[in-house]
Design a protein around this motif. Structure first.
Motif, PDB file in Angstrom:
ATOM      1  N   ILE A 229       0.825  -1.201   0.000  1.00 18.84           N
ATOM      2  CA  ILE A 229       0.000   0.000   0.000  1.00 18.84           C
ATOM      3  C   ILE A 229       0.864   1.257   0.000  1.00 18.84           C
ATOM      4  CG2 ILE A 229      -0.202   0.166   2.510  1.00 18.84           C
ATOM      5  CD1 ILE A 229      -3.068   0.760   0.025  1.00 18.84           C
ATOM      6  N   LEU A 230       2.057   1.189   0.582  1.00 19.69           N
ATOM      7  CA  LEU A 230       2.952   2.339   0.560  1.00 19.69           C
ATOM      8  C   LEU A 230       3.455   2.598  -0.851  1.00 19.69           C
ATOM      9  CD1 LEU A 230       4.474   4.566   1.989  1.00 19.69           C
ATOM     10  CD2 LEU A 230       6.240   2.902   2.641  1.00 19.69           C
ATOM     11  N   THR A 231       3.787   1.562  -1.593  1.00 19.86           N
ATOM     12  CA  THR A 231       4.192   1.733  -2.989  1.00 19.86           C
ATOM     13  C   THR A 231       3.045   2.315  -3.806  1.00 19.86           C
ATOM     14  OG1 THR A 231       5.641  -0.201  -2.777  1.00 19.86           O
ATOM     15  CG2 THR A 231       5.150   0.564  -5.001  1.00 19.86           C
ATOM     16  N   ALA A 232       1.839   1.814  -3.569  1.00 20.06           N
ATOM     17  CA  ALA A 232       0.681   2.365  -4.270  1.00 20.06           C
ATOM     18  C   ALA A 232       0.492   3.846  -3.941  1.00 20.06           C
ATOM     19  CB  ALA A 232      -0.578   1.578  -3.901  1.00 20.06           C
ATOM     20  N   GLY A 233       0.694   4.220  -2.664  1.00 18.06           N
ATOM     21  CA  GLY A 233       0.576   5.619  -2.280  1.00 18.06           C
ATOM     22  C   GLY A 233       1.624   6.494  -2.937  1.00 18.06           C
ATOM     23  N   ILE A 234       2.842   5.969  -3.079  1.00 20.79           N
ATOM     24  CA  ILE A 234       3.898   6.735  -3.742  1.00 20.79           C
ATOM     25  C   ILE A 234       3.563   6.961  -5.211  1.00 20.79           C
ATOM     26  CG2 ILE A 234       6.330   6.677  -4.443  1.00 20.79           C
ATOM     27  CD1 ILE A 234       6.909   5.130  -1.852  1.00 20.79           C
ATOM     28  N   VAL A 235       3.067   5.909  -5.870  1.00 17.60           N
ATOM     29  CA  VAL A 235       2.671   6.060  -7.274  1.00 17.60           C
ATOM     30  C   VAL A 235       1.526   7.068  -7.402  1.00 17.60           C
ATOM     31  CG1 VAL A 235       1.663   4.853  -9.249  1.00 17.60           C
ATOM     32  CG2 VAL A 235       3.451   3.754  -7.913  1.00 17.60           C
ATOM     33  N   LEU A 236       0.567   7.003  -6.507  1.00 23.14           N
ATOM     34  CA  LEU A 236      -0.535   7.969  -6.537  1.00 23.14           C
ATOM     35  C   LEU A 236      -0.035   9.391  -6.299  1.00 23.14           C
ATOM     36  CD1 LEU A 236      -3.371   6.108  -4.582  1.00 23.14           C
ATOM     37  CD2 LEU A 236      -3.256   6.558  -7.028  1.00 23.14           C
ATOM     38  N   SER A 237       0.970   9.544  -5.444  1.00 27.67           N
ATOM     39  CA  SER A 237       1.506  10.884  -5.194  1.00 27.67           C
ATOM     40  C   SER A 237       2.131  11.472  -6.457  1.00 27.67           C
ATOM     41  CB  SER A 237       2.538  10.837  -4.059  1.00 27.67           C
ATOM     42  OG  SER A 237       3.726  10.185  -4.472  1.00 27.67           O
ATOM     43  N   VAL A 238       2.800  10.639  -7.236  1.00 27.83           N
ATOM     44  CA  VAL A 238       3.365  11.110  -8.501  1.00 27.83           C
ATOM     45  C   VAL A 238       2.252  11.505  -9.463  1.00 27.83           C
ATOM     46  CG1 VAL A 238       4.798  10.482 -10.481  1.00 27.83           C
ATOM     47  CG2 VAL A 238       5.424   9.699  -8.200  1.00 27.83           C
ATOM     48  N   MET A 239       1.141  10.791  -9.410  1.00 28.01           N
ATOM     49  CA  MET A 239       0.034  11.073 -10.317  1.00 28.01           C
ATOM     50  C   MET A 239      -0.702  12.365  -9.956  1.00 28.01           C
ATOM     51  SD  MET A 239      -1.504   7.224 -10.780  1.00 28.01           S
ATOM     52  CE  MET A 239      -2.726   7.762 -11.951  1.00 28.01           C
ATOM     53  N   VAL A 240      -0.863  12.644  -8.677  1.00 30.55           N
ATOM     54  CA  VAL A 240      -1.589  13.855  -8.277  1.00 30.55           C
ATOM     55  C   VAL A 240      -0.674  15.070  -8.206  1.00 30.55           C
ATOM     56  CG1 VAL A 240      -3.226  12.454  -6.982  1.00 30.55           C
ATOM     57  CG2 VAL A 240      -1.320  13.513  -5.780  1.00 30.55           C
ATOM     58  N   LEU A 241       0.626  14.851  -8.231  1.00 35.83           N
ATOM     59  CA  LEU A 241       1.584  15.964  -8.127  1.00 35.83           C
ATOM     60  C   LEU A 241       1.371  17.029  -9.201  1.00 35.83           C
ATOM     61  CD1 LEU A 241       4.127  17.061  -6.652  1.00 35.83           C
ATOM     62  CD2 LEU A 241       5.502  15.748  -8.268  1.00 35.83           C
ATOM     63  N   PRO A 242       1.238  16.674 -10.495  1.00 31.96           N
ATOM     64  CA  PRO A 242       1.053  17.734 -11.497  1.00 31.96           C
ATOM     65  C   PRO A 242      -0.252  18.488 -11.354  1.00 31.96           C
ATOM     66  CG  PRO A 242       0.837  15.551 -12.491  1.00 31.96           C
ATOM     67  CD  PRO A 242       1.379  15.346 -11.119  1.00 31.96           C
TER      68      PRO A 242
ATOM     69  N   VAL B 122      -0.067  -2.147  -9.013  1.00 33.98           N
ATOM     70  CA  VAL B 122       1.013  -1.998  -8.038  1.00 33.98           C
ATOM     71  C   VAL B 122       0.754  -2.770  -6.755  1.00 33.98           C
ATOM     72  CG1 VAL B 122       2.187  -0.323  -6.557  1.00 33.98           C
ATOM     73  CG2 VAL B 122       1.765   0.222  -8.946  1.00 33.98           C
ATOM     74  N   LEU B 123      -0.495  -2.900  -6.349  1.00 34.26           N
ATOM     75  CA  LEU B 123      -0.817  -3.420  -5.022  1.00 34.26           C
ATOM     76  C   LEU B 123      -1.118  -4.914  -5.064  1.00 34.26           C
ATOM     77  CD1 LEU B 123      -1.414  -2.815  -2.032  1.00 34.26           C
ATOM     78  CD2 LEU B 123      -3.762  -2.267  -2.708  1.00 34.26           C
ATOM     79  N   SER B 124      -0.463  -5.672  -4.193  1.00 40.37           N
ATOM     80  CA  SER B 124      -0.820  -7.074  -3.968  1.00 40.37           C
ATOM     81  C   SER B 124      -1.910  -7.094  -2.902  1.00 40.37           C
ATOM     82  CB  SER B 124       0.396  -7.886  -3.509  1.00 40.37           C
ATOM     83  OG  SER B 124       1.351  -8.002  -4.533  1.00 40.37           O
ATOM     84  N   SER B 125      -3.141  -7.196  -3.328  1.00 41.99           N
ATOM     85  CA  SER B 125      -4.263  -7.021  -2.419  1.00 41.99           C
ATOM     86  C   SER B 125      -4.340  -8.163  -1.416  1.00 41.99           C
ATOM     87  CB  SER B 125      -5.573  -6.928  -3.212  1.00 41.99           C
ATOM     88  OG  SER B 125      -5.777  -8.108  -3.951  1.00 41.99           O
ATOM     89  N   GLY B 126      -4.967  -7.863  -0.297  1.00 43.39           N
ATOM     90  CA  GLY B 126      -5.128  -8.855   0.756  1.00 43.39           C
ATOM     91  C   GLY B 126      -5.919  -8.277   1.902  1.00 43.39           C
ATOM     92  N   ALA B 127      -5.872  -8.941   3.034  1.00 46.17           N
ATOM     93  CA  ALA B 127      -6.620  -8.494   4.208  1.00 46.17           C
ATOM     94  C   ALA B 127      -6.071  -7.171   4.726  1.00 46.17           C
ATOM     95  CB  ALA B 127      -6.545  -9.556   5.300  1.00 46.17           C
ATOM     96  N   LEU B 128      -6.928  -6.416   5.403  1.00 44.03           N
ATOM     97  CA  LEU B 128      -6.528  -5.139   5.971  1.00 44.03           C
ATOM     98  C   LEU B 128      -5.460  -5.336   7.028  1.00 44.03           C
ATOM     99  CD1 LEU B 128      -7.043  -2.054   6.256  1.00 44.03           C
ATOM    100  CD2 LEU B 128      -8.741  -2.636   8.012  1.00 44.03           C
TER     101      LEU B 128
END
Length: 310
Positions: free
Chosen positions: A163-176, A241-247
């Motif tokens: 989830i941290l990797t997914a958040g980093i990728v999302l941060s790059v996407m919302v940055l512009p 990016v995310l390997s989904s699973g339990a919370l």
């Protein structure tokens, strides 16, 4: 008595005003109608999942037990994205608008705008093929040295698809998005405010702190909320990016899921009650997004009188 040219132009102007007013009113009503139609569709299609016996919903504990973990995962990923992207975006926007030479600022502005045009699947492929693999050693270090914190508790994911990797990728996407809007707001700061602050002996940073940032505060909030909207609803990048699973509370282990990715991964093969369950999940995301925008509007209205925007 014939009408004078002046009266004819005035009549044409009044007719133009009426046409423009009617067109604007129609556009506003159309937006509300579309929004109402989407909400009505989601509610109608979600009713079977909301009223079905708990045993028939995935997990066997009812819809709310099913949706709660992925709501938390969605909010975690979006929060990570905003925490990383917002200070960087504001810093880049300030550099472009107030520090960079004219030629460099123009080039950087074009580059930032081009970043917003990159498809989300490209970001997802970059995150899955490159970022996840390269950042995996950092996750191992965090698990070994900071594992006493629940968010860095190991064992770290061997693939880096967390989830941290997914958040980093999302941060790059919302940055512009945040950068472009903030830059335009900063450039609209009245020059007299800036010059007055400098004339009183303020440094450039003090001028920005006293004149630019208070003026731009509502605009920055709007930009951040727009970026949050994309982070909440992003699908393909997170799914790749995310390997989904339990919370789980840990950000560096496999697990967690977002609503948008859950819908994208399961909808093609869904049927019957499962379709209604996924549409109900979409309704929850719709409500979350609407609530976030309402809160943002309340914040902007509350602080509007303290800025130069009015």
């Amino acid at each position: 008595m014939t009408a004078t040219p002046l009266s004819s132009s005035q009549g044409a102007g009044r007719a133009g005003d009426k046409i423009f007013s009617g067109a604007a009113l129609t556009a506003g009503c159309l937006i509300l109608a579309v929004l109402f139609g989407v909400a009505l569709f989601l509610v109608v299609q979600a009713i079977p999942a909301l009223t079905a016996p708990a045993a028939e919903i995935q997990g066997g504990e009812g819809f709310f037990a099913y949706i709660w973990p992925i709501v938390i995962g969605t909010l975690i990923a979006a929060t990570i994205a905003l925490v990383i992207a917002t200070p960087i975006a504001i810093g880049v926007a300030l550099f472009i608008s107030h520090f960079a030479p004219r030629g460099l600022a123009s080039g950087l502005g074009y580059v930032v705008d081009l970043l917003a045009a990159i498809p989300s699947v490209i970001y997802g492929a970059w995150g899955a093929a490159f970022l996840a693999k390269e950042i995996s050693p950092a996750y191992n270090w965090l698990a070994e040295n900071m594992g006493w914190l629940p968010i860095f508790q190991g064992p770290a994911s061997a693939t880096g698809k967390t989830i941290l990797t997914a958040g980093i990728v999302l941060s790059v996407m919302v940055l512009p998005i945040i950068t472009s809007l903030s830059r335009e707001i900063f450039l609209q700061t009245p020059k007299l405010h800036e010059e007055a602050a400098l004339a009183l002996g303020a440094t450039r940073w003090e001028m920005i702190k006293m004149s630019v940032l208070p003026f731009a505060r509502p605009g920055i909030i709007s930009a951040v909320m727009l970026g949050l909207g994309r982070a909440l609803g992003e699908t393909m990048a997170v799914a790749l990016v995310l390997s989904s699973g339990a919370l789980t509370a840990s950000l560096i282990t496999s697990g967690n899921q977002t609503i948008a990715a859950e819908i994208a991964l399961n909808f093609p093969e869904a049927s019957g009650l499962k379709v209604s369950t996924l549409i109900a999940a979409g309704l929850v995301l719709f409500v979350i997004t609407l609530g976030v925008n309402m809160i943002a509007r309340w914040i902007i209205t509350r602080h509007k009188e303290f800025s130069g925007a009015n």
